[in-house]
Design an enzyme around this catalytic site. Structure first.
Site, PDB file in Angstrom:
ATOM      1  N   ARG A  64       0.863  -1.183   0.000  1.00  0.00           N
ATOM      2  CA  ARG A  64       0.000   0.000   0.000  1.00  0.00           C
ATOM      3  C   ARG A  64       0.898   1.230   0.000  1.00  0.00           C
ATOM      4  O   ARG A  64       1.522   1.562   1.007  1.00  0.00           O
ATOM      5  CB  ARG A  64      -0.932   0.003   1.212  1.00  0.00           C
ATOM      6  CG  ARG A  64      -1.965  -1.103   1.185  1.00  0.00           C
ATOM      7  CD  ARG A  64      -2.860  -0.964  -0.014  1.00  0.00           C
ATOM      8  NE  ARG A  64      -4.005  -1.861   0.057  1.00  0.00           N
ATOM      9  CZ  ARG A  64      -4.937  -1.914  -0.863  1.00  0.00           C
ATOM     10  NH1 ARG A  64      -4.853  -1.145  -1.934  1.00  0.00           N
ATOM     11  NH2 ARG A  64      -5.953  -2.741  -0.735  1.00  0.00           N
ATOM     12  N   ALA A  76     -10.639  -6.925  -0.983  1.00  0.00           N
ATOM     13  CA  ALA A  76     -11.490  -5.741  -1.062  1.00  0.00           C
ATOM     14  C   ALA A  76     -11.207  -5.012  -2.366  1.00  0.00           C
ATOM     15  O   ALA A  76     -10.185  -5.244  -3.007  1.00  0.00           O
ATOM     16  CB  ALA A  76     -11.227  -4.828   0.124  1.00  0.00           C
ATOM     17  N   GLU A  93     -14.119  -9.352  -6.457  1.00  0.00           N
ATOM     18  CA  GLU A  93     -12.886  -9.087  -5.717  1.00  0.00           C
ATOM     19  C   GLU A  93     -12.389 -10.340  -4.991  1.00  0.00           C
ATOM     20  O   GLU A  93     -11.186 -10.605  -4.960  1.00  0.00           O
ATOM     21  CB  GLU A  93     -13.092  -7.937  -4.728  1.00  0.00           C
ATOM     22  CG  GLU A  93     -13.295  -6.593  -5.384  1.00  0.00           C
ATOM     23  CD  GLU A  93     -12.077  -6.089  -6.154  1.00  0.00           C
ATOM     24  OE1 GLU A  93     -10.929  -6.509  -5.854  1.00  0.00           O
ATOM     25  OE2 GLU A  93     -12.264  -5.263  -7.061  1.00  0.00           O
ATOM     26  N   GLU A  97      -8.693 -11.781  -6.048  1.00  0.00           N
ATOM     27  CA  GLU A  97      -7.601 -11.620  -5.094  1.00  0.00           C
ATOM     28  C   GLU A  97      -7.241 -12.883  -4.317  1.00  0.00           C
ATOM     29  O   GLU A  97      -6.148 -12.960  -3.761  1.00  0.00           O
ATOM     30  CB  GLU A  97      -7.915 -10.481  -4.125  1.00  0.00           C
ATOM     31  CG  GLU A  97      -7.975  -9.137  -4.833  1.00  0.00           C
ATOM     32  CD  GLU A  97      -8.146  -7.952  -3.900  1.00  0.00           C
ATOM     33  OE1 GLU A  97      -8.364  -8.154  -2.683  1.00  0.00           O
ATOM     34  OE2 GLU A  97      -8.066  -6.820  -4.396  1.00  0.00           O
ATOM     35  N   GLU A 145      -0.955  -5.979  -7.148  1.00  0.00           N
ATOM     36  CA  GLU A 145      -1.480  -7.319  -6.870  1.00  0.00           C
ATOM     37  C   GLU A 145      -0.561  -8.424  -7.397  1.00  0.00           C
ATOM     38  O   GLU A 145      -0.742  -9.585  -7.065  1.00  0.00           O
ATOM     39  CB  GLU A 145      -2.870  -7.480  -7.500  1.00  0.00           C
ATOM     40  CG  GLU A 145      -3.938  -6.605  -6.873  1.00  0.00           C
ATOM     41  CD  GLU A 145      -5.290  -6.775  -7.532  1.00  0.00           C
ATOM     42  OE1 GLU A 145      -5.357  -7.353  -8.633  1.00  0.00           O
ATOM     43  OE2 GLU A 145      -6.280  -6.326  -6.948  1.00  0.00           O
TER      44      GLU A 145
END
Length: 194
Positions: A64, A76, A93, A97, A145
């Site tokens: 992040r 999320a 999602e 993910e 990701e």
């Protein structure tokens, strides 16, 4: 007691981008004057606490940039597909993910993440009855990701990680605590997903 109705008298766009817009609003105040308030208008997001049949939750760890760290989080994502139902976003999602789908979704909690300056809302779902996405149908992960880590934790251990300060993402914290409470209540406090 009379409740004062605050009104926006003027709005100036300070920044407009693909994810959020920043405004400066001139707003009437309860004391009779006006004040300028900066507002971040956001698309909103969904999050998913996905539990398997033995009470483990799937978490992802990804970079992040604003905080310069890799954080443990529940899957999320932004509500960035115009008109898409929140539950469909949550399903997408989860699959993208974690490489899992869920046959059952319930609503855990709704969050206003920073109401002092942002209108961002996040709806947290509980997903159960999980099944793996077939290998040839899995989403290709790009950008931040591309190197995300996927791991399973006992729900009680994930809650302990929150309390030890190892999980700090606010929606993940809320989702994990709400899921543990819902489990302890025999799932009676869950709301319908739609």
């Amino acid at each position: 007691m009379t409740v004062f109705k605050h009104e926006t008298l003027d709005r100036t766009v300070r920044y407009q981008g693909p994810i959020f817009t920043v405004y400066s609003d001139k707003v009437t105040m309860s004391g009779g004057g006006t004040a300028t308030r900066d507002v971040v208008e956001n698309k909103g997001a969904v999050g998913v606490v996905a539990l398997d049949d033995v009470g483990r939750v799937v978490l992802i760890k990804q970079y992040r940039h604003p905080v310069g760290e890799r954080l443990w989080e529940v899957p999320a994502g932004l509500r960035d597909v115009h008109g898409e139902d929140m539950l469909i976003t949550a399903r997408r999602e989860l699959a993208e993910e974690t490489d899992y789908t869920a046959a059952r979704f319930d609503l855990l909690v709704d969050l206003q993440t920073s109401p002092g300056f942002s209108n961002e809302t996040i709806r947290m779902y509980l997903a159960r009855d999980l099944a793996p996405v077939p290998e040839d149908e899995r989403h290709e992960r790009l950008d931040e990701e591309a190197d995300l880590e996927i791991a399973w934790f006992d729900l009680d251990e994930a809650v302990a990680m929150v309390l030890r300060g190892e999980i700090t993402n606010s929606s993940t914290v809320a989702g994990l605590l709400a899921a543990a409470r819902a489990r302890d209540d025999g799932w009676a406090t869950l709301r319908p997903a739609t």
